[in-house]
Design a protein around this motif. Structure first.
Motif, PDB file in Angstrom:
ATOM      1  N   LEU B   8     -10.497   1.903  -0.402  1.00  0.00           N
ATOM      2  CA  LEU B   8     -10.703   1.932  -1.848  1.00  0.00           C
ATOM      3  C   LEU B   8     -12.216   1.801  -2.003  1.00  0.00           C
ATOM      4  O   LEU B   8     -12.809   0.843  -1.496  1.00  0.00           O
ATOM      5  N   GLU B   9     -12.828   2.788  -2.654  1.00  0.00           N
ATOM      6  CA  GLU B   9     -14.283   2.747  -2.776  1.00  0.00           C
ATOM      7  C   GLU B   9     -14.708   2.484  -4.203  1.00  0.00           C
ATOM      8  O   GLU B   9     -14.378   3.251  -5.104  1.00  0.00           O
ATOM      9  N   ASN B  10     -15.428   1.399  -4.377  1.00  0.00           N
ATOM     10  CA  ASN B  10     -15.957   1.002  -5.688  1.00  0.00           C
ATOM     11  C   ASN B  10     -14.909   1.092  -6.781  1.00  0.00           C
ATOM     12  O   ASN B  10     -15.159   1.641  -7.848  1.00  0.00           O
ATOM     13  N   GLY B  11     -13.724   0.578  -6.486  1.00  0.00           N
ATOM     14  CA  GLY B  11     -12.610   0.710  -7.423  1.00  0.00           C
ATOM     15  C   GLY B  11     -12.664  -0.303  -8.558  1.00  0.00           C
ATOM     16  O   GLY B  11     -12.998  -1.473  -8.363  1.00  0.00           O
ATOM     17  N   SER B  12     -12.370   0.184  -9.755  1.00  0.00           N
ATOM     18  CA  SER B  12     -12.218  -0.708 -10.909  1.00  0.00           C
ATOM     19  C   SER B  12     -10.893  -0.394 -11.585  1.00  0.00           C
ATOM     20  O   SER B  12     -10.455   0.754 -11.588  1.00  0.00           O
ATOM     21  N   ASP B  25     -15.440  -2.845  -9.341  1.00  0.00           N
ATOM     22  CA  ASP B  25     -16.294  -2.344  -8.277  1.00  0.00           C
ATOM     23  C   ASP B  25     -15.955  -2.969  -6.925  1.00  0.00           C
ATOM     24  O   ASP B  25     -16.815  -3.537  -6.269  1.00  0.00           O
ATOM     25  N   THR B  27     -14.627  -2.683  -3.056  1.00  0.00           N
ATOM     26  CA  THR B  27     -14.467  -1.762  -1.932  1.00  0.00           C
ATOM     27  C   THR B  27     -13.649  -2.445  -0.843  1.00  0.00           C
ATOM     28  O   THR B  27     -13.946  -3.570  -0.448  1.00  0.00           O
ATOM     29  N   THR B  49      -5.731  -5.081  -7.042  1.00  0.00           N
ATOM     30  CA  THR B  49      -6.349  -4.253  -6.012  1.00  0.00           C
ATOM     31  C   THR B  49      -5.275  -3.595  -5.148  1.00  0.00           C
ATOM     32  O   THR B  49      -5.318  -2.388  -4.879  1.00  0.00           O
ATOM     33  N   LEU B  59      -6.812   3.890 -11.327  1.00  0.00           N
ATOM     34  CA  LEU B  59      -8.186   3.402 -11.211  1.00  0.00           C
ATOM     35  C   LEU B  59      -8.980   3.888 -12.413  1.00  0.00           C
ATOM     36  O   LEU B  59      -8.871   5.047 -12.798  1.00  0.00           O
ATOM     37  N   GLY B  62     -13.926   4.702  -9.346  1.00  0.00           N
ATOM     38  CA  GLY B  62     -13.776   4.622  -7.897  1.00  0.00           C
ATOM     39  C   GLY B  62     -12.726   5.576  -7.384  1.00  0.00           C
ATOM     40  O   GLY B  62     -12.137   6.348  -8.149  1.00  0.00           O
ATOM     41  N   ARG B  63     -12.518   5.559  -6.066  1.00  0.00           N
ATOM     42  CA  ARG B  63     -11.546   6.492  -5.497  1.00  0.00           C
ATOM     43  C   ARG B  63     -10.899   5.928  -4.246  1.00  0.00           C
ATOM     44  O   ARG B  63     -11.388   4.970  -3.633  1.00  0.00           O
TER      45      ARG B  63
END
Lengths: 286, 315, 329
Positions: B8-12, B25, B27, B49, B59, B62-63
């Motif tokens: 999970l990259e920079n997920g909000s 944000d 990760t 998360t 989300l 992020g992705r």
């Protein structure tokens, strides 16, 4: 962990008490269904023969519950009325549930625009006074069994939509539905396999109670002369007919009323069984 | 350096407009054969998360990536590769179906084998996690929580996924049973080389099972590092306070609290603070902390902390 | 009236008849607690710890359970008292704090009123005094801005604050004994730590005796003086906390301690599971209830129920085991 410690003394007694009323209710409904549906196959119920000499006769060997003001057999008419009442009761509820529950489940599971449209239609129909709708239908379309059913189904369907929607929303938030989503189960499959079986007890309980109300509505419409055509005996029209003689011979009103009361009570008691905690745990009737 | 399988990259995540982010944000990188523990208290965003990584909540930023390429949450690849175990063992099974049916279900959904083969496979898988055929025929409310959670593990592993997301999998269990399930999960990691995200509020469970630990507070990740490092040498003041608060079986007096959080700020919602979200409670907060939010930075090799004034064990 | 013991439980048996048979949830349990002392009752689900506490307080209804034995609280024979006299004890002699404060609090009545109402269980307290006492109690349990918070409703407070309010209600009439049934289980650890500190403070300040029921040995460790470990309705081991923790002698106690994951251990190791499952109380195993799960069990363990035996070194340290010793950790 496996040993649930429940204060089960009184609980068990209550269960046993329920079973007695369940049995009585089921017996009554069974006998009524049998008499109303099976008996005519073997012998003709004579609901029409009038007799000037036997008007308002009391119970006798020939007429177990006596006769009405035209000398017609009350038992035969009450049983014949049961056919109409049960047909209208179960038939209209089945129709309302079959239309309403799928719509409610869609609204509850998909939410969003689907829910908005369905809920709006439901709110519009619910805002319409049910009895007026039924009266209007009966007076425009004429008195017939199918029109009575339409008059009952239209206001009843939205209630099933709402019930199914609320139940679906509560089930859809449970972990096992999420678990199904995670393994990749398609939406329709989740709705059919995970949601439907778990909302069914509540829907069935409500449906049984609704059968009672449908029978009451039919009675009311027939009493007003807007229901089943007068030549067809029904409990409502029998009460309407006996109304004039209530002071002379309350039996004419009492017999159909008693049939109606016992039937609706029986339905309600069985519906309670579906809603009792033990039923909730085991999934309704075992 | 190994490649992460699933990230999970920079997920909000935000639940509805006008609410602060439930997760900001964050990760998360999951590596094969490694268990990442995610700890924090209720409302810190650890479950959100997990749910975001499972595609159960969208989300807002992020992705997700699987094997280095972005995936959307409805991708079928994700459904076969990433499986989950939930907190409440009985509630994660359809109450109207037998455990066996539910465990075989993933095979049916992914169109594998005949009904009979699926049944056989499910029984095999259940046997492997210690559920007998007799137990498997029962419904979830007829077996104990431990048995149910074993079955949940069987359902999650029957497709041979690469990633397992466990959301508080042992929180509803008694300690004696909890230890059994932890042992089983540790075996799975070793035998199947699974990458696991293990969510828990219990520091002890995370410290004893996980390879890496990440600590979340008020929607942010505040510290991340090797599990032994976080257990032995936490550097974020919140991690220290959290560890201090866990009652220990060791009654020696050496375990006095190292950090005293400020009183009277219990009801402050950290998410609404402009700077560090722990600033209102933190004893070492300075104007710098309330002005700018610290970012995760490496304090020591493989030990990241988001703090302007990290806790120093030997001042 | 008083004879030095605050709470005395003698040979208590609590049985629940169920559809499938009788469950003996509490099986011949005896315990004593002096004034101002703190006792922790620890066990896993189904161990009978909660039933024991509730029955001792007189909360288990005779209609739902068969109860035998004696319970005395501050000289009052709890089980023999009628409904009215038993109710008169609640609040004034003994009170309880439950796991879920939200269910113990009224959703729309302001908390100040609820605490005042609890204070009025003492008939000598006037309405005005009770209102003042509510503010004082909120301060005592550590709720800031008490004069303003009395108007708050339960749902406006955090979980920890709610539990503080529930505690304020429990101590409103200065009871001598407080039962706390998993009082911090629903709370986060940092909040739990503060609530446990509050219990410490109240016991020290007002000399309240405390019985804390918990599934968590750690919680009990630092916040009680004595501990009783229960397993399948029986007391497995009991004694001064430090003695029991230092030298767990009944095999279940040591196995339980080994099953708890360590959060500050220098080296990583998985907790050691206890094989099997707690016994089905409808058909408990003969002899030692822990026998089927115990690695050290001998034929004697499966035949004869071990009695509570005294351990020499610490007064009051007793264990029920034929083969005592610390599990090889």
């Amino acid at each position: 962990m496996s040993t649930a410690i429940l204060p089960t003394g009184s609980w068990r007694r209550r269960l046993r008490a329920w079973r007695l009323t369940d049995a009585l209710s089921l017996t009554w409904l069974g006998l009524l269904a049998l008499a109303a549906l099976a008996l005519p196959l073997f012998l003709q119920l004579d609901t029409e023969t009038m007799s000037a000499t036997e008007r308002l006769a009391g119970p006798s060997a020939q007429h177990w519950l006596g006769t009405d003001n035209y000398g017609r057999d009350l038992l035969a008419r009450a049983l014949s009325g049961a056919r109409v009442s049960l047909l209208i009761g179960f038939g209209s509820v089945a129709a309302a549930a079959l239309i309403g529950v799928p719509l409610g489940m869609l609204a509850g599971y998909l939410k969003g625009a689907v829910d908005a449209v369905i809920s709006f239609v439901v709110d519009v129909i619910l805002a319409f006074p049910g009895l007026v709708l039924a009266l209007a239908l009966a007076s425009f379309l004429g008195a017939s069994v199918s029109n009575v059913m339409i008059a009952i189904v239209v206001p009843m369907t939205p209630v099933f939509v709402r019930l199914a929607k609320a139940q679906t929303m509560s089930v859809a938030g449970r972990e096992y539905v999420e678990a199904s989503q995670v393994i990749g189960t398609r939406t329709w499959s989740i709705v059919v396999r995970d949601v439907l079986p778990n909302i069914l007890p509540a829907v069935l309980a409500y449906a049984l109670v609704s059968v009672g109300s449908a029978i009451l509505i039919e009675g009311g419409l027939s009493f007003l002369g807007m229901g089943v055509p007068p030549e067809q005996p029904s409990w409502g029209s029998m009460i309407n007919n006996g109304r004039i003689f209530i002071s002379e011979d309350p039996r004419l009103v009492a017999v159909p009323s008693l049939f109606m009361l016992l039937t609706i009570l029986g339905l309600n008691l069985i519906a309670d069984r579906f809603l009792s905690p033990s039923a909730a745990a085991t999934g309704g009737v075992r | 350096m190994k490649q992460p399988i699933f990230t999970l990259e920079n997920g909000s995540v935000r639940y509805g407009h006008g609410h602060p982010d439930a997760v900001s944000d964050v990760t998360v990188r999951l590596y094969p054969g490694e268990i990442l523990g995610l700890v924090g208290e209720s409302g810190c965003g650890k479950s959100t998360t997990a749910r975001a990584m499972l595609g159960l909540v969208p989300l807002s930023a992020g992705r997700l990536t699987l094997h280095g390429t972005p995936v959307n949450p409805h991708d079928r690849r994700l459904r076969a590769a990433v499986q989950a175990i939930f907190q409440n063992p009985a509630a994660s099974f359809n109450p109207r179906r037998s455990l066996l049916d539910s465990v075989a279900e993933p095979l049916r959904v992914h169109g594998q084998g005949t009904a009979r083969q699926r049944r056989e496979r499910a029984l095999e898988e259940l046997d492997r996690v210690g559920v007998t055929a007799q137990m498997a025929a029962r419904r979830p409310n007829e077996v104990s929580g431990g048995q149910c959670q074993r079955a949940a593990i069987a359902r999650a592993t029957i497709l041979r996924p690469e990633v397992l997301v466990c959301d508080e999998p042992v929180s509803a269990l008694d300690v004696s049973i909890q230890a059994q399930i932890l042992e089983l999960l540790a075996e799975l990691r070793t035998e199947q080389g699974l990458a696991m995200l293990f969510i828990s509020h219990d520091l002890g469970v995370v410290a004893s099972l996980c390879d890496r630990t990440a600590v979340m507070y008020a929607g942010r990740m505040v510290e991340q590092g090797a599990a032994t490092e976080i257990a032995g040498n936490p550097r974020h003041p919140y991690s220290v306070a959290l560890q201090d608060a866990v009652p220990s079986l060791d009654l020696s007096d050496g375990l006095a609290p190292r950090i005293r959080t400020r009183t009277g700020a219990d009801d402050v919602d950290g998410r609404l603070l402009p700077g560090c979200r722990f600033a209102a409670l933190c004893p070492s907060a300075t104007p710098e902390c309330t002005a700018a939010a610290p970012v995760l930075a490496e304090l020591a090799p493989r030990h990241e902390v988001a703090c302007h004034h990290p806790f120093d064990p030997a001042p | 009236m008083t004879d030095g013991t605050l709470l005395s439980i003698k040979d208590l048996v609590v049985e629940f008849p169920t559809g499938a048979g009788t469950v003996r949830a509490v099986d011949h349990v005896s315990l004593e607690l002096g004034y101002g002392e703190r006792l922790g009752i620890v066990g896993e689900s189904g161990s009978g710890k909660s039933v024991l506490a509730r029955t001792a307080m007189g909360l288990t209804r005779p209609g739902t359970a068969r109860i035998s034995g004696q319970v005395t609280i501050a000289g009052h024979p709890v089980l023999e008292l009628g409904e009215r006299r038993r109710r008169a004890l609640w609040g004034r002699e003994v009170a309880m704090v439950f796991q879920d404060p939200l269910s113990a609090l009224h959703p729309i009545t302001p908390i100040g009123e609820q605490i005042a109402e609890a204070a009025r269980r003492d008939p000598r307290t006037t309405r005005r005094q009770a209102a003042a006492r509510a503010v004082e109690l909120l301060e005592t349990v550590g709720i800031p801005q008490a004069t303003r918070r009395v108007h708050a409703r339960a749902h406006e407070l955090s979980g920890g604050m709610r539990q503080r309010v529930a505690i304020a209600m429990a101590i409103a009439c200065r009871p001598k004994l407080l039962f706390a049934d998993e009082p911090t289980t629903a709370l986060d650890v940092t909040v739990q730590a503060r609530i446990l500190d509050l219990f410490d403070q109240l016991c020290a300040e007002f000399g309240i005796g405390l019985v804390m029921v918990s599934h968590d040995l750690g919680v009990v460790g630092r916040h009680t003086d004595h501990v009783a470990v229960m397993y399948a309705g029986r007391i497995a081991e009991r004694g001064p906390v430090r003695a029991v923790f230092a030298r767990p002698s009944m095999r279940y106690t040591s196995a339980l301690m080994a099953a708890i994951p360590r959060h500050r251990a220098a080296e990583q190791s998985l907790p050691r599971p206890i094989p099997g499952q707690p016994p089905n109380l409808l058909a408990p195993p003969p002899g030692c209830r822990f026998g089927p799960r115990c690695g050290q069990a001998s034929p004697r363990c499966h035949a004869e129920q071990p009695p509570l035996l005294a351990l020499g070194d610490a007064p009051g340290h007793e264990y029920a085991c034929w083969h005592p010793g610390e599990a090889d950790r």
